[in-house]
Every structure is written in C-alpha cells, then in structure tokens.
Scaffold this active site. Structure first.
Site, short mmCIF file in Angstrom:
data_model
loop_
_atom_site.label_atom_id
_atom_site.label_comp_id
_atom_site.label_asym_id
_atom_site.label_seq_id
_atom_site.Cartn_x
_atom_site.Cartn_y
_atom_site.Cartn_z
N LYS A 208 0.83 -1.21 0.00
CA LYS A 208 0.00 0.00 0.00
C LYS A 208 0.86 1.26 0.00
O LYS A 208 0.46 2.29 -0.53
CB LYS A 208 -0.96 0.00 1.19
CG LYS A 208 -2.11 -0.98 1.00
CD LYS A 208 -3.23 -0.72 1.99
CE LYS A 208 -4.39 -1.67 1.77
NZ LYS A 208 -5.43 -1.55 2.81
N LYS B 66 -3.85 -11.24 -6.62
CA LYS B 66 -5.17 -11.50 -6.01
C LYS B 66 -6.22 -10.55 -6.60
O LYS B 66 -5.89 -9.44 -7.02
CB LYS B 66 -5.10 -11.39 -4.48
CG LYS B 66 -5.14 -10.00 -3.94
CD LYS B 66 -5.54 -9.96 -2.46
CE LYS B 66 -5.62 -8.51 -2.02
NZ LYS B 66 -6.13 -8.25 -0.73
N LYS C 184 -10.56 -5.23 -4.56
CA LYS C 184 -11.57 -4.18 -4.69
C LYS C 184 -11.00 -2.98 -5.43
O LYS C 184 -11.71 -2.25 -6.08
CB LYS C 184 -11.93 -3.63 -3.30
CG LYS C 184 -12.71 -4.49 -2.38
CD LYS C 184 -13.00 -3.65 -1.12
CE LYS C 184 -13.26 -4.50 0.08
NZ LYS C 184 -12.36 -4.29 1.19
P1 TYM Z 1 -10.55 -6.45 3.28
O1 TYM Z 1 -11.75 -5.61 3.21
O2 TYM Z 1 -9.37 -6.08 2.47
O3 TYM Z 1 -10.90 -7.96 2.93
C1 TYM Z 1 -11.98 -8.62 3.54
C2 TYM Z 1 -11.82 -10.12 3.50
O4 TYM Z 1 -11.79 -10.59 2.16
C3 TYM Z 1 -10.66 -11.44 1.98
N1 TYM Z 1 -10.20 -11.31 0.60
C4 TYM Z 1 -10.02 -12.34 -0.24
N2 TYM Z 1 -10.18 -13.66 -0.07
C5 TYM Z 1 -9.92 -14.46 -1.14
N3 TYM Z 1 -9.51 -13.99 -2.34
C6 TYM Z 1 -9.34 -12.67 -2.55
N4 TYM Z 1 -8.95 -12.22 -3.74
C7 TYM Z 1 -9.59 -11.78 -1.46
N5 TYM Z 1 -9.53 -10.43 -1.33
C8 TYM Z 1 -9.89 -10.16 -0.05
C9 TYM Z 1 -9.64 -10.93 2.98
O5 TYM Z 1 -8.68 -11.91 3.28
C10 TYM Z 1 -10.51 -10.60 4.17
O6 TYM Z 1 -10.78 -11.76 4.93
N6 TYM Z 1 -7.97 -6.18 7.25
C11 TYM Z 1 -9.15 -6.93 6.91
C12 TYM Z 1 -10.39 -6.38 7.58
C13 TYM Z 1 -10.32 -6.50 9.06
C14 TYM Z 1 -10.27 -7.71 9.80
C15 TYM Z 1 -10.21 -7.32 11.18
C16 TYM Z 1 -10.29 -9.06 9.45
C17 TYM Z 1 -10.29 -5.48 9.95
N7 TYM Z 1 -10.22 -5.97 11.22
C18 TYM Z 1 -10.14 -8.28 12.18
C19 TYM Z 1 -10.21 -10.01 10.46
C20 TYM Z 1 -10.14 -9.61 11.80
C21 TYM Z 1 -9.25 -7.00 5.40
O7 TYM Z 1 -8.50 -7.61 4.75
O8 TYM Z 1 -10.22 -6.40 4.81
#
Ligand code: TYM
Length: 331
Positions: free
Chosen positions: A113, A195, A198
């Site tokens: 990032k 990967k 979004k």
């Molecule tokens: P975020 O919003 O980036 O992603 C949310 C979840 O989606 C999963 N993910 C994927 N899984 C499979 N293939 C992909 N291409 C893919 N892209 C995203 C991520 O692994 C995630 O599970 N930091 C976290 C949000 C968060 C969180 C937490 C998670 C904030 N606090 C506490 C667990 C526990 C995140 O990645 O958000």
C-alpha cells in the site's frame, strides 16, 4: 461449555468482489450457529487510505446490508460498525506500546500500500495490523476466518497477544487464522498471479458482488487463460485453476467433478458456464441487499443492537487490560 469466539471484518473501502465473499463472508455464515460471532464493518481501517466521506458513509450501510443478504443473522451474531465501539481505538493505543516499528514496516500489505499510495503513507497505514489485533483481542476471539492475504496480520495479532500475556500476565486468548481451501485466494481475471482486489484499476480484473448478469458473463469471457485447451487445475495453469476454484465454490462441487463435467469442452463453453453459475448465485444476494437498503431504519436498529452487544464484551476486556497495565480506574 462456552462457545468459541469468532471475529472477522471487511473494510467498506470499495465495491466488494467475489474474493471477499468466497474468502471471508461466505465462511462466516457457516460458523454463526456454532460459535459466538462478532462481524464488523471496518470503517476505521478503511480511512487508512483516502475515502470520500459521503461514499464511505453509504458503503458502510451497504456492507452491513450485504452481510445480512449473504446470510448473516443479526440475531445470532453481533453485526456492527467498528467506529461505534470506541474500545477498538483504545486497545489499539495500548497495543501500540508493545508493537515494534520494525515488525510493522515489514508487513507485506503495508509495503504494497505504501507503494500504491506513495503520496499518503500515513501512520494509520502502518498501524493497520495493530488496530486489527485490537479488534480480534477485544472479544477473546480464538478463530479468525479470513482470506490467505490476511494470514500475516492474524499472526501479528497472535504475537501481540502472547507478548502482552508474557509481560502483564494471562489476559488475551491467542487467535488462529481460519483459511478455508477453495476460496482463500481468488485471483484477478486479468492477471491470475495477482489476487482479485476491490481496488484494481482494471475493471475487468474483478467481479463485483454488485455486477449485473451481463457484466459478470462478459468479465469471465474476457478472463486471461492460456493457449492450451485442457480444463484442469494445475500450477502451470493459474488462469484456468482460478476459474475452476470460482466455479466449484459457487456451484458447489469438487475440482474433480468440475474437471469431469468439462472434459472435452472448450474454454468458451467453460467460461460461459462459470459466468452463468456466478450470476445465478449472486442474483438472490443482490435482490436481498436491495430490499434491506430500502429500510434504513431497520438497518440502523440492527447496527445499534450489534454495537451494544459488542460494547459490553469490549468494555470488559479493556477494563481488564487497564487494570493489568496499571491505569487508575477509580475506587
Ligand atoms: P478487506 O476488506 O481487504 O478484505 C476482507 C476479507 O476478504 C478477503 N479477501 C479475499 N479472499 C480471497 N480472495 C481474494 N482475492 C480476497 N480479497 C480479499 C480478505 O482476506 C478478508 O478476509 N484487514 C481486513 C479487515 C479486518 C479484519 C479485522 C479481518 C479489519 N479488522 C479483524 C479479520 C479480523 C481485510 O483484509 O479487509
């Protein structure tokens, strides 16, 4: 026996992709009856990159509605918005004092990032994993269902829990990441070595949960594959393997069953089948989300109830933490 605690969250930082659904939300639904689940809309994490305020507010509600549309039952789980529970920021501050700059600057996502947002490498971006650790540890979560890209962050939460317990005495449960096979790493349709994200600039790279049927089918038709014509999963065929994973997850079926189904068929037929299967699976979710968003009062009530449940648990943990570290809390 007490139920195990599960914690997870998604950031309302863009349109959700089928990666977010398959890697995270879909698995949460399966766990809600067996475990004590806390599922948050991580708006505090989202602002570590620039957000348009009105859009962030709208997306927060859309994401909450999406959780319910995907099958999260707000009666069974605590479904809430992260910023509604102030203890997340408070515990994050305490954990900051045992987290090292060196380890945070080595985090893969921070490095990625920082490159992508070179004009805005803010403290929050570096602190992202510590806030995430605070989320998880506040509720005593033993298990964190996430996609593979979040494994490193859950490991930091483990390290911080152990470090705190060693320094101040047994306080936190040590969490484990739960990364389920199949949907854990959904790849970009335009570059299957990356990967699906979004925030990908190429709109054809990601299938969004909000995409309409024609868009979904068109994106799969354009998916990058290879010049071979065998529909089978293998390391040297990342594009086809990704499409097979997506197909199996939505259908649902095993890889072997899918390979058998498409034996002797061409890539064109296969891609169309994947597109149609995904569109069929997403249609009822989109419909349910739309309906939920038409009743904002109901959603606000749900989120208020969720925040109250979370607040009770979070306050108990934080008070214990403050006692351990020697914060005066009155007589
Ligand atoms: P975020 O919003 O980036 O992603 C949310 C979840 O989606 C999963 N993910 C994927 N899984 C499979 N293939 C992909 N291409 C893919 N892209 C995203 C991520 O692994 C995630 O599970 N930091 C976290 C949000 C968060 C969180 C937490 C998670 C904030 N606090 C506490 C667990 C526990 C995140 O990645 O958000």
């Amino acid at each position: 026996m007490e139920k195990k605690v599960i914690y997870s969250a998604v950031q309302p930082s863009g349109n959700l992709t089928i990666g977010n659904y398959l890697g995270a939300i879909r698995n949460w639904v399966k766990m809600q009856s067996e475990y004590d689940c806390f599922y948050a809309v991580a708006n505090m994490h989202a602002i570590t990159v620039k957000q348009e305020p009105a859009e962030l507010r709208r997306r927060t509600l859309e994401l909450a509605a999406l959780y319910i549309a995907c099958g999260i039952d707000p009666e069974q789980c605590a479904l809430y918005v992260q910023s509604h529970v102030p203890q997340h920021a408070e515990l994050c501050w305490v954990l900051n004092t045992i987290a090292y700059v060196g380890e945070m600057s080595r985090m893969t996502q921070f490095k990625d990032k920082s490159q992508k947002h070179a004009e805005n490498i803010n403290m929050g971006l570096m602190d992202y994993p510590v806030l995430m650790a605070a989320d998880i540890l506040l509720y005593g979560a033993q298990c964190v269902p996430v996609g593979a890209d979040q494994k490193q962050h859950v490991e930091i939460a483990r390290d911080l829990a152990i470090r705190f317990n060693n320094r101040y005495g047994e306080t936190f449960a040590v969490p484990e990441p739960l990364i389920l096979k199949g949907g854990a790493k959904i790849s970009s349709l335009q570059d299957p070595t990356k990967k699906m994200s979004k925030s990908d600039e190429n709109p054809n790279a990601s299938v969004f949960l909000a995409d309409d049927r024609d868009t979904i089918i068109r994106k799969f038709k354009r998916a990058v594959t290879d010049s071979d014509n065998a529909i089978r999963a293998s390391d040297d065929k990342p594009g086809i393997t990704n499409l097979l994973n997506i197909y199996c997850a939505f259908r649902p079926c095993t890889l072997e069953e899918a390979e058998r189904e498409f034996e002797g068929k061409g890539y064109g037929d296969f891609k169309l089948a994947v597109g149609e299967t995904v569109a069929d699976a997403l249609a009822p979710i989109q419909e349910a989300q739309k309906k939920l968003l038409s009743d904002k009062t109901y959603l606000a009530e749900i989120l208020k109830g969720g925040a109250e449940k979370a607040y009770k648990a979070a306050r108990r943990t934080l008070s214990k933490v403050y006692r351990k570290i020697g914060f005066y809390q009155g007589e």
